[in-house]
Design an enzyme around this catalytic site. Sequence first.
Site, PDB file in Angstrom:
ATOM      1  N   GLY A 175      -4.950   9.895 -13.288  1.00  0.00           N
ATOM      2  CA  GLY A 175      -5.605  10.439 -12.110  1.00  0.00           C
ATOM      3  C   GLY A 175      -6.048  11.883 -12.266  1.00  0.00           C
ATOM      4  O   GLY A 175      -6.971  12.329 -11.579  1.00  0.00           O
TER       5      GLY A 175
ATOM      6  N   ASP B 197      -1.139  10.509  -3.055  1.00  0.00           N
ATOM      7  CA  ASP B 197       0.283  10.319  -2.793  1.00  0.00           C
ATOM      8  C   ASP B 197       1.014  10.452  -4.130  1.00  0.00           C
ATOM      9  O   ASP B 197       1.201   9.474  -4.846  1.00  0.00           O
ATOM     10  CB  ASP B 197       0.516   8.938  -2.168  1.00  0.00           C
ATOM     11  CG  ASP B 197       1.963   8.698  -1.813  1.00  0.00           C
ATOM     12  OD1 ASP B 197       2.573   9.563  -1.168  1.00  0.00           O
ATOM     13  OD2 ASP B 197       2.496   7.635  -2.208  1.00  0.00           O
TER      14      ASP B 197
ATOM     15  N   LYS C 245       0.725   1.802   0.727  1.00  0.00           N
ATOM     16  CA  LYS C 245      -0.344   2.564   1.377  1.00  0.00           C
ATOM     17  C   LYS C 245      -1.711   1.927   1.113  1.00  0.00           C
ATOM     18  O   LYS C 245      -2.585   1.952   1.981  1.00  0.00           O
ATOM     19  CB  LYS C 245      -0.308   4.023   0.904  1.00  0.00           C
ATOM     20  CG  LYS C 245       0.931   4.795   1.359  1.00  0.00           C
ATOM     21  CD  LYS C 245       0.896   6.239   0.908  1.00  0.00           C
ATOM     22  CE  LYS C 245       2.131   6.999   1.372  1.00  0.00           C
ATOM     23  NZ  LYS C 245       3.370   6.530   0.727  1.00  0.00           N
TER      24      LYS C 245
ATOM     25  N   GLY D  68       1.946   0.080  -3.782  1.00  0.00           N
ATOM     26  CA  GLY D  68       0.913  -0.636  -3.039  1.00  0.00           C
ATOM     27  C   GLY D  68       1.015  -0.636  -1.529  1.00  0.00           C
ATOM     28  O   GLY D  68       0.113  -1.159  -0.867  1.00  0.00           O
TER      29      GLY D  68
ATOM     30  N   CYS E 157       7.234  12.268  -0.816  1.00  0.00           N
ATOM     31  CA  CYS E 157       8.435  11.889  -0.066  1.00  0.00           C
ATOM     32  C   CYS E 157       9.577  12.824  -0.462  1.00  0.00           C
ATOM     33  O   CYS E 157      10.696  12.404  -0.740  1.00  0.00           O
ATOM     34  CB  CYS E 157       8.796  10.426  -0.284  1.00  0.00           C
ATOM     35  SG  CYS E 157       8.796   9.879  -1.998  1.00  0.00           S
TER      36      CYS E 157
END
Length: 377
Positions: free
Chosen positions: A232, A249, A183, A181, A304
């Site tokens: 997604g 992301d 971002k 959460g 990341c």
Amino acid sequence: MSPVPFPKAATAPRVPSTALALQNFDMNYSLRFGEAWPSVRISLLSEQKYGALVNGFADVDHVAQELELVNAADFVSKSLQKVQHLQEGSVVEPAAREQSAPQEAPSEHQAAKLPPLSALVTPNIKCYTFPRGDITRFRSARPDVLGIFNYYLLDAASLLPVLALNIKPGDLVLDLCAAPGGKTLAILQTGLCGHLAANDISISRTKRLHQVLNSYVPKQVKETVCITSWDGRNWAELESGSFHKVLVDVPCTTDRHSVMEEDNNIFHKRRSKERQMLPMLQLQLLVAGILATMPGGEVVYSTCSLSQLQNEYVVERAIEIAETEYNIGTQVKDLSYFRTLFQNTFSFSSDCRLGELVLPHLTANFGPMYFCKLRRA
């Protein structure tokens, strides 16, 4: 008398997942980064540096004063102001340089090459960091009288993908892999979204997203966010071509976590197949993000991880699939100005073929954070 039997050989000790991760990174990243790898390696194994994302729904002025009293500064506005002064030809007192800082402030030549500030990054986001080489920790955030926390601690480099979205007033925004959460919260701080959809396939992680928004966002604002737990990869079947801006992301090897924490480590032997399939999952998510974007809209892809297999190669393949299978053209947007804007806060890789990559550095131990921006034709 019968001989005493030898004890059975003990099971070989299990190699920690963190050690497996480090072995993998040593093998791959030493080739990728060469002489720079030992520096990146020791930074990954050292304490991470954080930023304090100011909560615009709290008392912003009071929070800012508190953070400035401990010698923290808002790296976003500080960088933009410096460039603005240079672009306008103003005389600016040179900032004191930390002895450990290997990079310099933007030059007049660099600033002149930048587009107008309004075209650079998403406004209204304030994030305080300590100077290079300063390893002071922020104290934990506290709730105000209404129960809203005043700032959110996160790796400041994780804000760069949100800044790259450059959200405009009324934009319809999708955060495709939103949990936990940070971002999503940063997107809300812009105050510009016409609509925000926050999705994550994991129901347990979506609960964490709800907790973050409950702690940082007034109820009436949270109710405007559409939170879902869809896969997604199938988003285009739900809302194809519906959003101005999409953040993808993706799940990744989370390199810093992988060398520091045994808990939920993707290098655990039981998760080897999941790890091997990550680039395919990332590719599918990015293609779904492109399909969810309306013509002329923009997608920001981020990880990341330091891995080219999860970064540039995924972007290249997604562009190819969008073109060949869906007849959708995409253009990689130049984000090199991020290096100019934020070179005093982060250490950037100088040889990233597509997008930008923040490298961990002992004097600025943020990241890793890769981000790349695509514009749909």
